[in-house]
Structures are given as C-alpha cells and as structure tokens.
Design a protein around this motif. Structure first.
Motif, PDB file in Angstrom:
ATOM      1  N   VAL A 162     -74.598 113.279-109.647  1.00 13.95           N
ATOM      2  CA  VAL A 162     -73.142 114.128-109.755  1.00 13.95           C
ATOM      3  C   VAL A 162     -73.073 115.103-108.941  1.00 13.95           C
ATOM      4  CG1 VAL A 162     -74.450 115.580-111.539  1.00 13.95           C
ATOM      5  CG2 VAL A 162     -71.800 115.008-111.453  1.00 13.95           C
ATOM      6  N   GLU A 163     -71.937 115.455-108.176  1.00 17.75           N
ATOM      7  CA  GLU A 163     -71.470 116.526-107.274  1.00 17.75           C
ATOM      8  C   GLU A 163     -70.965 117.711-108.417  1.00 17.75           C
ATOM      9  OE1 GLU A 163     -71.941 117.349-104.274  1.00 17.75           O
ATOM     10  OE2 GLU A 163     -72.336 115.242-103.332  1.00 17.75           O
ATOM     11  N   LYS A 164     -70.001 117.187-109.171  1.00 16.01           N
ATOM     12  CA  LYS A 164     -69.568 118.274-110.010  1.00 16.01           C
ATOM     13  C   LYS A 164     -68.652 117.443-111.194  1.00 16.01           C
ATOM     14  CE  LYS A 164     -65.845 119.607-106.831  1.00 16.01           C
ATOM     15  NZ  LYS A 164     -65.212 120.426-106.121  1.00 16.01           N
ATOM     16  N   VAL A 165     -68.451 118.237-112.257  1.00 17.89           N
ATOM     17  CA  VAL A 165     -67.784 117.671-113.390  1.00 17.89           C
ATOM     18  C   VAL A 165     -66.441 118.572-113.624  1.00 17.89           C
ATOM     19  CG1 VAL A 165     -67.588 117.140-115.822  1.00 17.89           C
ATOM     20  CG2 VAL A 165     -69.555 116.713-114.382  1.00 17.89           C
ATOM     21  N   ILE A 166     -65.284 118.040-113.415  1.00 19.12           N
ATOM     22  CA  ILE A 166     -64.023 119.007-113.687  1.00 19.12           C
ATOM     23  C   ILE A 166     -63.465 118.515-114.975  1.00 19.12           C
ATOM     24  CG2 ILE A 166     -61.884 119.612-112.601  1.00 19.12           C
ATOM     25  CD1 ILE A 166     -64.291 120.077-110.790  1.00 19.12           C
ATOM     26  N   GLN A 198     -66.018 110.706-123.794  1.00 17.55           N
ATOM     27  CA  GLN A 198     -65.047 109.747-124.101  1.00 17.55           C
ATOM     28  C   GLN A 198     -63.649 110.085-124.361  1.00 17.55           C
ATOM     29  OE1 GLN A 198     -65.766 106.656-124.271  1.00 17.55           O
ATOM     30  NE2 GLN A 198     -67.957 107.104-123.852  1.00 17.55           N
ATOM     31  N   ARG A 199     -63.458 111.567-124.618  1.00 22.21           N
ATOM     32  CA  ARG A 199     -62.281 111.848-124.867  1.00 22.21           C
ATOM     33  C   ARG A 199     -61.840 113.232-124.364  1.00 22.21           C
ATOM     34  NH1 ARG A 199     -61.517 110.428-130.583  1.00 22.21           N
ATOM     35  NH2 ARG A 199     -60.033 112.086-131.048  1.00 22.21           N
ATOM     36  N   GLY A 200     -62.420 113.724-123.202  1.00 23.80           N
ATOM     37  CA  GLY A 200     -62.281 114.949-122.478  1.00 23.80           C
ATOM     38  C   GLY A 200     -61.191 114.961-121.254  1.00 23.80           C
ATOM     39  N   GLY A 201     -61.078 113.535-120.836  1.00 27.64           N
ATOM     40  CA  GLY A 201     -60.369 113.788-119.448  1.00 27.64           C
ATOM     41  C   GLY A 201     -60.922 114.434-118.510  1.00 27.64           C
ATOM     42  N   LEU A 202     -62.143 114.231-118.490  1.00 26.39           N
ATOM     43  CA  LEU A 202     -62.881 114.680-117.198  1.00 26.39           C
ATOM     44  C   LEU A 202     -62.764 113.839-115.712  1.00 26.39           C
ATOM     45  CD1 LEU A 202     -66.494 115.360-119.142  1.00 26.39           C
ATOM     46  CD2 LEU A 202     -64.397 116.879-119.122  1.00 26.39           C
ATOM     47  N   THR A 203     -62.981 114.637-114.902  1.00 25.97           N
ATOM     48  CA  THR A 203     -63.188 113.926-113.756  1.00 25.97           C
ATOM     49  C   THR A 203     -64.605 114.198-113.196  1.00 25.97           C
ATOM     50  OG1 THR A 203     -60.954 114.214-113.033  1.00 25.97           O
ATOM     51  CG2 THR A 203     -62.270 113.900-111.125  1.00 25.97           C
ATOM     52  N   ILE A 204     -65.299 113.247-112.961  1.00 22.99           N
ATOM     53  CA  ILE A 204     -66.833 113.020-112.704  1.00 22.99           C
ATOM     54  C   ILE A 204     -66.896 112.842-111.288  1.00 22.99           C
ATOM     55  CG2 ILE A 204     -69.300 112.568-113.055  1.00 22.99           C
ATOM     56  CD1 ILE A 204     -68.190 112.005-116.068  1.00 22.99           C
ATOM     57  N   LYS A 205     -67.179 113.666-110.294  1.00 25.22           N
ATOM     58  CA  LYS A 205     -67.236 113.312-108.855  1.00 25.22           C
ATOM     59  C   LYS A 205     -68.772 112.965-108.653  1.00 25.22           C
ATOM     60  CE  LYS A 205     -63.526 116.345-107.525  1.00 25.22           C
ATOM     61  NZ  LYS A 205     -62.674 115.271-107.051  1.00 25.22           N
ATOM     62  N   THR A 206     -69.136 111.778-108.479  1.00 22.58           N
ATOM     63  CA  THR A 206     -70.418 111.536-108.339  1.00 22.58           C
ATOM     64  C   THR A 206     -71.029 111.376-106.671  1.00 22.58           C
ATOM     65  OG1 THR A 206     -70.442 109.191-108.074  1.00 22.58           O
ATOM     66  CG2 THR A 206     -70.122 110.066-110.136  1.00 22.58           C
ATOM     67  N   GLY A 261     -58.854 121.198-114.669  1.00 20.92           N
ATOM     68  CA  GLY A 261     -59.201 121.470-113.190  1.00 20.92           C
ATOM     69  C   GLY A 261     -60.318 122.639-112.929  1.00 20.92           C
ATOM     70  N   LYS A 262     -61.052 122.888-114.150  1.00 16.37           N
ATOM     71  CA  LYS A 262     -61.958 123.763-113.785  1.00 16.37           C
ATOM     72  C   LYS A 262     -63.157 123.211-113.988  1.00 16.37           C
ATOM     73  CE  LYS A 262     -64.119 127.951-116.495  1.00 16.37           C
ATOM     74  NZ  LYS A 262     -63.823 128.702-117.611  1.00 16.37           N
ATOM     75  N   GLU A 263     -64.251 123.690-113.308  1.00 15.21           N
ATOM     76  CA  GLU A 263     -65.607 122.743-113.063  1.00 15.21           C
ATOM     77  C   GLU A 263     -66.346 123.277-114.237  1.00 15.21           C
ATOM     78  OE1 GLU A 263     -69.495 122.503-109.962  1.00 15.21           O
ATOM     79  OE2 GLU A 263     -67.519 123.693-109.297  1.00 15.21           O
ATOM     80  N   ILE A 264     -67.272 122.330-114.946  1.00 17.49           N
ATOM     81  CA  ILE A 264     -67.982 122.543-116.065  1.00 17.49           C
ATOM     82  C   ILE A 264     -69.492 122.720-115.560  1.00 17.49           C
ATOM     83  CG2 ILE A 264     -68.788 121.385-118.092  1.00 17.49           C
ATOM     84  CD1 ILE A 264     -66.294 119.924-118.232  1.00 17.49           C
TER      85      ILE A 264
END
Length: 680
Positions: A536-540, A300-308, A544-547
């Motif tokens: 999910v493919e990856k969470v950034i 909700q607050r992290g500004g993530l980019t979730i590539k699904t 720009g760092k992958e989690i």
C-alpha cells in the motif's frame, strides 16, 4: 396542541433526548456507508469493497423526474408538512391503545429517511436485526422516529432531506440509493432517468424483496404503473388533464426496461477487476491493512481510496510466466511468484501471482488464499544456503573468494542422527574445495553444512530472520500452521529448529513464504536494509485525508558492505556452471543479478530467489494437492516414485526470468555494488 401530545407520550424525555439529538445530528452530516476503491499503482481501480453499493449524489445529479416519482408515491405533502404526519401518529396511538401495537399511520419521507438511517447506517453489526428494530410496530418506535424527524427538518432543507433519502433507500440487488440503482437496473445515471425508470425505482423503494423486477416482474410492473398514476395525479405531467392522461398511458405501456445483466459493481477480491490475476494481491492487501490498523468497518463502509503498489504490467507478466511453466489446471502442482521493488526507501510489492486462478471453484483448480504471500508448508531447498553464507561472512568464518571444504560425503557430529552422525551427500560431482562464490552458484550440500557448523545454527536462523524470513520463522510452527495466540500449537518454526538442533535448516526442508523470499533478495540488493514488504502507498478517507498506518519501520539488517559482498558472491548462479544458467540462457537473460536455486530432497518443491538492483523476486513450484508427490519437469507433473524429480533451475527459475525480462523492458542494465575487501 401537537407538542403536549408528543410530550405526553414521553417523546421528549431526558433519557432519550441525547440519543435522538445524536441521531439527528449524524443524519444531518449525511455520513452513509460508501464503497471503498482499491487502485493499482497507476490509480486504476482493481477491486471494490462494500456492504452497500451506493453512488452518493448531490441534488442536481438526480433528475426532477425521480424526485417527482418518489414524492408522488411516498409523500405528496412533503413540502407542506414539518416532518411528521400527526394524523398518522394519532391513528397509531389509538391503535396502540387497543392492542398494544402501532401498525397504522403513514410515515413521511423524513420519517422514512430516519428509519432507513437507523437500519442501514446504525445497523453495522446486524443489518437485519437493525431493520426489524427500526420498523417494529410499537408506538415507542414511532415516537423516536417522529422526534428525530422534527429535529432534522430544523437542521436540513427539504431538498437536502429528499436528496438524503434518495441516497440511502434500499432498492434491491445490493443497491442503495438511486445512483447505484440507476446504474444497476438501467446502466444509466440518476440525472437521465426516464419516467418509467424513475417510477420503477420509486415503486420498489423500501420493498425491494417483494417487488424485485427480476423475481416478481408482474408485481413490479403493477406498482410502477401505480406510481405513474400517482405522478399524474400530482401534476408531474402538467395540468392539462387530457395531455397528462395521454402521457401516463404511454409511460405505463413501456416495458420494465431492466438490463439483462445487472450492472452491479464487482465486490471483494474474487470480483476484482481481473480477479483470477489480481485476487492474490487483493487478499494479501486486506490482511496487511487489518494488521496496520484499518478495521473491517472502514474497509466495507468507509468509502476509502486505497492506493496500492500493485503493478499491472508486472502482475500480468508474472501470471503468464507462472502458467507457462505450470498450466493452471495441472493436477497437484502449483507455481507461485512474488515481485518486490526496493524503491523510495520501501520494499513495494509489485506482483503476487499463482499459476492457479484466484477464486472459489475447486473444480477449476482455483484457490482463494494469498498463496504467493502466505507461509506454505513446503521448503525452499538450497535457497536457505544464502543465510548460512551470510552468517559465515559476518563471523569471518570465510570470505567470498576463500576456499571451503566440499567433500562428496560428510558425517556431521554436530547434528547427530540419533546416536549416529548425520550423513550428508552432494547431489552432483564437485571438486573437494571451491570458493564460497562457486559454492553459491553450484550448491554443494556438504560445504554449507560444514559452514553452518562453524557459524552456528542459531546464528544462521537469526540471520534468516534478520534478512526477511520473519513470519516464516516466528509466525508459524514447524508444519507451517499459524501460531495461535497462546502458542499452544508451537513452538515457532525458528524456535523448533534451534531447540532440535536441526542441521538440515541450511538445506531448506521447512515451510516458507515466497513473498518473504523475494523480500530477502530486496534486502540484499538494498545494502542490507530490511523493510516490510508493503502493498500500500496510502489510504485516503472519504474526505480526502490520509489515514496513518501502523507499519513496521525499516531496519539495517546487516552491514551494507556485507550485503554488497554477499550480492557479488550470489552473482554467478545465472552464468557458467551456475544452477540457473540454463534457464537464464533460454530466457535470453544477460543482466547482472543475484540468484539462488533450491530443491527439496524429495523434489516436492523447488524455489528460485533472485534480484537486480531494480527488482527482486522469488518463485516456487510445489505439490499442492492433498497427497504431495514427487514433481517431474517437461511437462511439469506429479510423478510418484520417480528418481528424476524437478530442480529449481527447471521450474521456478524460468518463471522468474520470463517475468523479469518483461518488467525490465526499457530499464538500463544496473551493475551490482562491489564487494568489500574485508569480506573477500
């Protein structure tokens, strides 16, 4: 003279110093709550998550007009002071000496930046409580605020502080910062704000509730015009007084100019880009991410980019196909489908849809749960015969080309009905003997009950788990309810089946997950390799760092030769006398595929599992009302008491074929691997 006064108030005490230092350091970093973006497999946004709608901007992305407006009304001496209005602090201290409060004393823009940070960044769990604490009328609060402001001015430039303030300030209607507000109120960007627009945003800063331009337009207009007058006094319109007055008059005559339909970023799965279609996938994705270690705060607050892994083409095709069979408003009947692609060493979820729309309106027949992915309290019927066949092959009870007994009626003494044998009948007419391959295509009940007796019920249940029915067997109880942590509502469905020697398992009466059925098909066409169905493919992160995610590893569930042989045995359901042959023909389906239909005894649910080497999927049509009844086909409807209930080849199978026909467009036909001699 200033600093001894501050010290006398305990502002620099060691007890508070660490907290103050940390706050000023965090402020200097500028880590604000940001919007998380969920993307489909092509990188297109499909949903947004946020507590605060914010578009973070650099200084150059904010117009000078906006900066002039906020300085004119909030802190015209901003570039002259060092972060604190000492005269205001002195007035507050004097007032505190009279009545114990600290209601007087204007805050500088730097102090307001600190106050907003404490409320809207530090106030993660309870923003209202944090705001009240950050604005409490006490001298202690003023002192903490002043101390942080002083330190902040030593760590950041004036331009950085001004930009930080304009990025954090609440501006109403879920917007924070001028980037989001410019878009929401005027459908523009912060670098293009006009004087009247900038003045309105400055007017409502920190007072968005009482000056909401929608709810209180007259008050908002009055204060906007006050801001314009302050801008004129601050020489924002030039030093020629007559010309400045003329401009101010023109600006004040302009309407508020707020767009009729505020451009607020859609929020959550209901507000997904194509919510009625994409919401089911979005909802499952969030559950999956939480299990994988991503917190709600991050989401909700992290500004993530979730590539699904979501494929919009597959999703729209499946939605269309599901509704073709069961219109979305059909009373008491729903149709769901899941699509999984085994590729790149993963089982990627490409589509999760329902005939119903995703949403909160029960009147419109909507549902806001990930029903294509969760365990539903309805059975897959004869689809479970796959697990019996796989176990019988593994234990060499039979081979795919060997004959099995198929009596019209069978009285089982292994699975007694009380003190009497359990009598099983076939739903149609069959030869007394047939190969396992023919049995999987035509689905006689008696033959698979006999095979289950020989292979062992416990082993069949374990095989189902290995191939993919994991949550279905160990995550819910017999009624399909999620097991509590203490398992007080248990045992699990799998354990109950074993403990009660429930021979009907092979006939599939119990709760099931359509996504797990699809993943079973993916496991079989992947040479027996089970992988968790992943959305999910990856969470950034915002940098720009992958989690890294905590995901279950793949497993070799069964011998690859067994999986390939089972696939060959399941390849005749779509042709000849197979139970899905008519649906395949109607859809023009000609590709090789594994398949199995299923129908529960009371015709309250039907299912279809199938796969090519490229894609796997499952569909289920079920009675989803408060009082499930028999379902009839043509058209799909509830038909209580009817003896002509729907079969898997009528409801679920057409959904699968019509979906997969679209998904496979442009793909070359792929053959199934050959069977191993040791399983023939």
């Amino acid at each position: 003279m200033v600093f001894p006064f501050v010290g006398g108030l305990g502002l620099a005490s060691n007890r508070a110093a660490d907290t103050v230092d940390q706050t000023s350091g965090d402020l200097a970093k500028g880590e604000l709550p940001l919007v998380t973006t969920i993307q489909d497999m092509n990188g297109e946004p499909i949903a947004y998550l946020y507590d605060q709608y914010r578009v973070p901007l650099e200084s150059a992305q904010i117009s000078d007009t906006m900066k002039a407006a906020i300085l004119a009304i909030e802190d015209k001496r901003f570039f002259e002071h060092h972060g604190v209005d000492w005269q205001g602090i002195a007035r507050a201290a004097a007032k505190a000496g009279v009545d114990g409060g600290a209601t007087q004393g204007a805050s500088t823009l730097t102090q307001q930046y600190v106050k907003n940070y404490m409320a809207f960044v530090l106030g993660v769990d309870n923003e209202q409580e944090a705001w009240e604490k950050a604005t409490e009328a006490t001298i202690g609060r003023k002192m903490r605020e002043a101390r942080v402001a002083l330190q902040l001015e030593q760590q950041m430039s004036k331009e950085e502080i001004l930009t930080g303030y304009l990025n954090i300030v609440p501006l109403g209607n879920q917007t924070y910062g001028v980037g989001a507000a410019a878009k929401a109120y005027f459908n523009t960007t912060a670098d293009k704000l006009t004087v009247p627009q900038a003045a309105l945003l400055a007017a409502i800063a920190n007072r968005p509730s009482s000056l909401n331009p929608g709810a209180a337009p007259e008050k908002a207009l009055e204060r906007r015009n006050l801001v314009i007058d302050k801008m004129r006094e601050n020489n924002a319109f030039g030093t020629d007084q007559a010309e400045a007055e003329k401009k101010a008059t023109e600006y004040k005559a302009a309407p508020l100019g707020v767009v009729d339909d505020l451009k607020i970023l859609p929020k959550g799965c209901v507000g997904a880009g194509d919510g009625p279609i994409y919401g089911f996938f979005c909802s499952y994705l969030l559950d999956y991410l939480r299990e994988a270690g991503i917190t709600d705060k991050q989401l909700q607050r992290g500004g993530l980019t979730i590539k699904t892994t979501m494929d919009p083409k597959a999703t729209k095709a499946a939605k269309t196909a599901a509704e073709q069979q069961v219109p979305k408003t059909t009373n008491g009947v729903s149709n769901v489908m899941s699509v999984v692609q085994p590729v790149d060493g993963k089982h990627k979820v490409r589509a999760l849809v329902a005939s119903r729309d995703f949403g909160n309106s029960a009147e419109l027949g909507q549902v806001a749960r990930p029903v294509p992915a969760e365990v539903l309290p309805f059975g897959p019927g004869s689809v479970n015969k796959i697990f019996t066949a796989a176990t019988a092959l593994e234990k060499h009870v039979t081979g795919i080309d060997k004959m099995i007994d198929v009596p019209a009626t069978y009285a089982s003494r292994v699975y007694p009905n009380g003190n009497t044998p359990w009598v099983v009948k076939n739903a149609g007419k069959y030869n007394d003997k047939m190969t396992l391959t023919q049995a999987l295509a035509t689905s006689p009940n008696t033959g698979f009950v006999i095979l289950q007796e020989k292979a062992g019920l416990d082993s069949v249940v374990d095989m189902a788990y290995r191939l993919g029915m994991r949550e279905t067997l160990q995550g819910v109880n017999r009624g399909g309810e999620p097991l509590k942590a203490d398992k007080s509502n248990g045992p699990s469905q799998g354990d109950w089946t074993k403990q009660n020697n429930a021979g009907s398992y092979t006939l599939g009466p119990g709760a099931t997950s359509v996504l797990e059925l699809a993943n079973v098909a993916a496991t079989i066409v992947s040479g027996g390799k089970w992988c968790p169905p992943t959305p999910v493919e990856k969470v950034i992160d915002r940098y720009g760092k992958e989690i890294p995610l905590k995901e279950k590893p793949c497993e070799q569930a069964v011998d690859p030769e067994l999986a390939n042989s089972l696939a060959q045995a399941m390849s005749h359901d779509t042709s000849g006398s197979g139970t899905a042959a008519d649906a395949a023909k109607d859809a023009g389906w000609t590709r090789p595929a594994i398949a199995k239909t299923g129908t529960t005894e009371e015709h309250k649910s039907v299912a279809f599992l199938a796969a090519t080497p490229q894609y796997a999927g499952a569909a289920m049509t079920y009675a989803d009302g408060n009082a499930p009844q028999v379902i009839c086909a043509n058209p799909m409807r509830l038909c209580p008491g009817s003896s002509q209930g729907v079969f898997g080849g009528q409801g679920a199978a057409p959904t699968w074929f019509n979906t997969m026909k679209v998904i496979h467009e442009g793909l070359p036909p792929a053959g199934l691997p050959p069977a191993s001699p040791k399983y023939k």
